[in-house]
Write a protein that holds these residues in place. Structure first.
Motif, PDB file in Angstrom:
ATOM      1  N   MET A   1       0.835  -1.191   0.000  1.00 59.92           N
ATOM      2  CA  MET A   1       0.000   0.000   0.000  1.00 59.92           C
ATOM      3  C   MET A   1       0.875   1.248   0.000  1.00 59.92           C
ATOM      4  SD  MET A   1      -3.282  -0.934   2.366  1.00 59.92           S
ATOM      5  CE  MET A   1      -4.172  -2.473   2.128  1.00 59.92           C
ATOM      6  N   ASP A   2       0.432   2.271  -0.719  1.00 57.09           N
ATOM      7  CA  ASP A   2       1.202   3.493  -0.868  1.00 57.09           C
ATOM      8  C   ASP A   2       0.343   4.701  -0.514  1.00 57.09           C
ATOM      9  OD1 ASP A   2       3.599   2.276  -2.098  1.00 57.09           O
ATOM     10  OD2 ASP A   2       2.243   1.857  -3.758  1.00 57.09           O
ATOM     11  N   TRP A   3       0.993   5.753  -0.003  1.00 56.63           N
ATOM     12  CA  TRP A   3       0.280   7.011   0.202  1.00 56.63           C
ATOM     13  C   TRP A   3       1.020   8.122  -0.534  1.00 56.63           C
ATOM     14  CZ3 TRP A   3       3.231  10.737   2.569  1.00 56.63           C
ATOM     15  CH2 TRP A   3       4.272  10.299   3.387  1.00 56.63           C
ATOM     16  N   THR A   4       0.244   9.057  -1.054  1.00 59.82           N
ATOM     17  CA  THR A   4       0.783  10.199  -1.784  1.00 59.82           C
ATOM     18  C   THR A   4       0.263  11.472  -1.135  1.00 59.82           C
ATOM     19  OG1 THR A   4       0.818   8.946  -3.847  1.00 59.82           O
ATOM     20  CG2 THR A   4       0.938  11.346  -4.017  1.00 59.82           C
ATOM     21  N   GLN A   5       1.153  12.424  -0.913  1.00 60.12           N
ATOM     22  CA  GLN A   5       0.797  13.720  -0.346  1.00 60.12           C
ATOM     23  C   GLN A   5       0.632  14.725  -1.478  1.00 60.12           C
ATOM     24  OE1 GLN A   5       3.878  16.332   1.410  1.00 60.12           O
ATOM     25  NE2 GLN A   5       2.785  16.044   3.353  1.00 60.12           N
ATOM     26  N   LEU A   6      -0.525  15.392  -1.514  1.00 58.62           N
ATOM     27  CA  LEU A   6      -0.818  16.364  -2.555  1.00 58.62           C
ATOM     28  C   LEU A   6      -1.218  17.691  -1.910  1.00 58.62           C
ATOM     29  CD1 LEU A   6      -3.044  14.062  -4.822  1.00 58.62           C
ATOM     30  CD2 LEU A   6      -0.650  14.660  -5.232  1.00 58.62           C
TER      31      LEU A   6
ATOM     32  N   LYS B   1      -7.337   0.629  -6.127  1.00 58.42           N
ATOM     33  CA  LYS B   1      -8.302   1.225  -5.205  1.00 58.42           C
ATOM     34  C   LYS B   1      -7.613   2.267  -4.326  1.00 58.42           C
ATOM     35  CE  LYS B   1     -11.285  -1.932  -6.568  1.00 58.42           C
ATOM     36  NZ  LYS B   1     -12.400  -1.591  -7.474  1.00 58.42           N
ATOM     37  N   CYS B   2      -8.374   3.282  -3.904  1.00 60.46           N
ATOM     38  CA  CYS B   2      -7.764   4.278  -3.029  1.00 60.46           C
ATOM     39  C   CYS B   2      -8.788   4.949  -2.127  1.00 60.46           C
ATOM     40  CB  CYS B   2      -7.019   5.343  -3.842  1.00 60.46           C
ATOM     41  SG  CYS B   2      -8.070   6.484  -4.748  1.00 60.46           S
TER      42      CYS B   2
ATOM     43  N   PRO C   1     -11.303   5.837  -6.461  1.00 63.44           N
ATOM     44  CA  PRO C   1     -11.577   6.201  -5.064  1.00 63.44           C
ATOM     45  C   PRO C   1     -12.772   5.428  -4.509  1.00 63.44           C
ATOM     46  CG  PRO C   1     -11.381   8.160  -6.456  1.00 63.44           C
ATOM     47  CD  PRO C   1     -11.498   6.975  -7.367  1.00 63.44           C
ATOM     48  N   LEU C   2     -12.617   4.992  -3.274  1.00 60.17           N
ATOM     49  CA  LEU C   2     -13.699   4.272  -2.596  1.00 60.17           C
ATOM     50  C   LEU C   2     -14.447   5.155  -1.612  1.00 60.17           C
ATOM     51  CD1 LEU C   2     -11.868   0.912  -1.798  1.00 60.17           C
ATOM     52  CD2 LEU C   2     -13.321   1.457  -3.771  1.00 60.17           C
TER      53      LEU C   2
ATOM     54  N   VAL D   1     -12.926   0.139   4.826  1.00 61.06           N
ATOM     55  CA  VAL D   1     -13.441   0.539   3.519  1.00 61.06           C
ATOM     56  C   VAL D   1     -12.616  -0.191   2.471  1.00 61.06           C
ATOM     57  CG1 VAL D   1     -13.928   2.440   1.946  1.00 61.06           C
ATOM     58  CG2 VAL D   1     -14.041   2.833   4.408  1.00 61.06           C
ATOM     59  N   GLY D   2     -13.231  -1.123   1.757  1.00 62.03           N
ATOM     60  CA  GLY D   2     -12.491  -1.936   0.798  1.00 62.03           C
ATOM     61  C   GLY D   2     -11.353  -2.662   1.497  1.00 62.03           C
ATOM     62  N   PRO D   3     -10.128  -2.569   0.967  1.00 66.65           N
ATOM     63  CA  PRO D   3      -8.994  -3.274   1.576  1.00 66.65           C
ATOM     64  C   PRO D   3      -8.338  -2.501   2.718  1.00 66.65           C
ATOM     65  CG  PRO D   3      -8.268  -2.222  -0.429  1.00 66.65           C
ATOM     66  CD  PRO D   3      -9.747  -1.933  -0.320  1.00 66.65           C
TER      67      PRO D   3
END
Length: 209
Positions: A1-6, A23-24, A47-48, A117-119
């Motif tokens: 799993m990855d996270w991105t900062q925007l 999925k995200c 997006p979920l 939520v989802g995975p």
């Protein structure tokens, strides 16, 4: 799993996208809705849900765009249910940022429990002080905390806005966040990521330096 900062908008509010395969989850989509939708599509992410740490204007400005495009549920603490549609509560009228509103939340959170939520599975931590309905989402599998405006690198959230409380914020941080594993990555609403151990050791607001 990855996270991105925007970082989005004039206040560079951190929106986070946590993804696994295609999925995200989107945390705090604060502004620049069209660009955010384009980024998600370019990265082939579905997006979920939208998870809000709180409902101040700089964290909700792109909620409507995501909701309209992807028809996904919005999660928010029940104490701020009315804030999404009220510029006087979410602060956009106070700071002359224009009228910023968002669709009403689909799911209101009121208990410190697990949310799946989802995975993705999170532990919900009610961390009031910056605002009465502030939530921190602890993602144990990834060793990360989506902290909103509760805790920053070397600082803490402001408490001079309606519903804020400095004492309550410190209680939230010491009672809920500092008990997490020391290596937990803290992903704040503004500025760079930090960690529980770093803030435990050097944050002047927590250590009286």
């Amino acid at each position: 799993m990855d996270w991105t900062q925007l970082p989005l908008g004039p206040l560079q509010t951190n929106c986070y996208v946590l993804s696994h395969d295609s999925k995200c989850i989107v945390f705090d989509p604060g502004s620049e809705g069209e660009q955010l939708v384009e980024w998600l599509n370019e990265n082939k992410l579905e997006p979920l849900a939208i998870l809000l740490t709180h409902a101040h204007f700089d964290h909700i400005g792109a909620v409507g765009s995501l909701k309209q495009t992807f028809n996904i549920p919005i999660y928010l603490h029940e104490k701020e249910e009315q804030w999404l549609g009220d510029p006087t509560l979410n602060g956009s009228s106070r700071f002359e940022m224009g009228t910023i509103t968002a669709p009403e939340a689909d799911i209101l959170l009121d208990e410190e429990t697990e949310l799946t939520v989802g995975p993705f599975t999170f532990q919900l931590l009610h961390t009031p002080g910056h605002s009465p309905g502030s939530i921190s989402y602890y993602f144990a599998e990834g060793g990360a905390l989506f902290a909103g405006d509760t805790l920053f690198m070397g600082s803490i959230g402001r408490t001079d806005l309606p519903g804020g409380s400095h004492e309550q914020l410190l209680d939230s941080i010491h009672g809920k966040l500092m008990s997490l594993p020391e290596e937990t990555i803290v992903l704040p609403g503004h500025g760079p990521a930090t960690s529980i151990i770093s803030e435990m050791d050097s944050n002047p607001f927590l250590n009286g330096f």
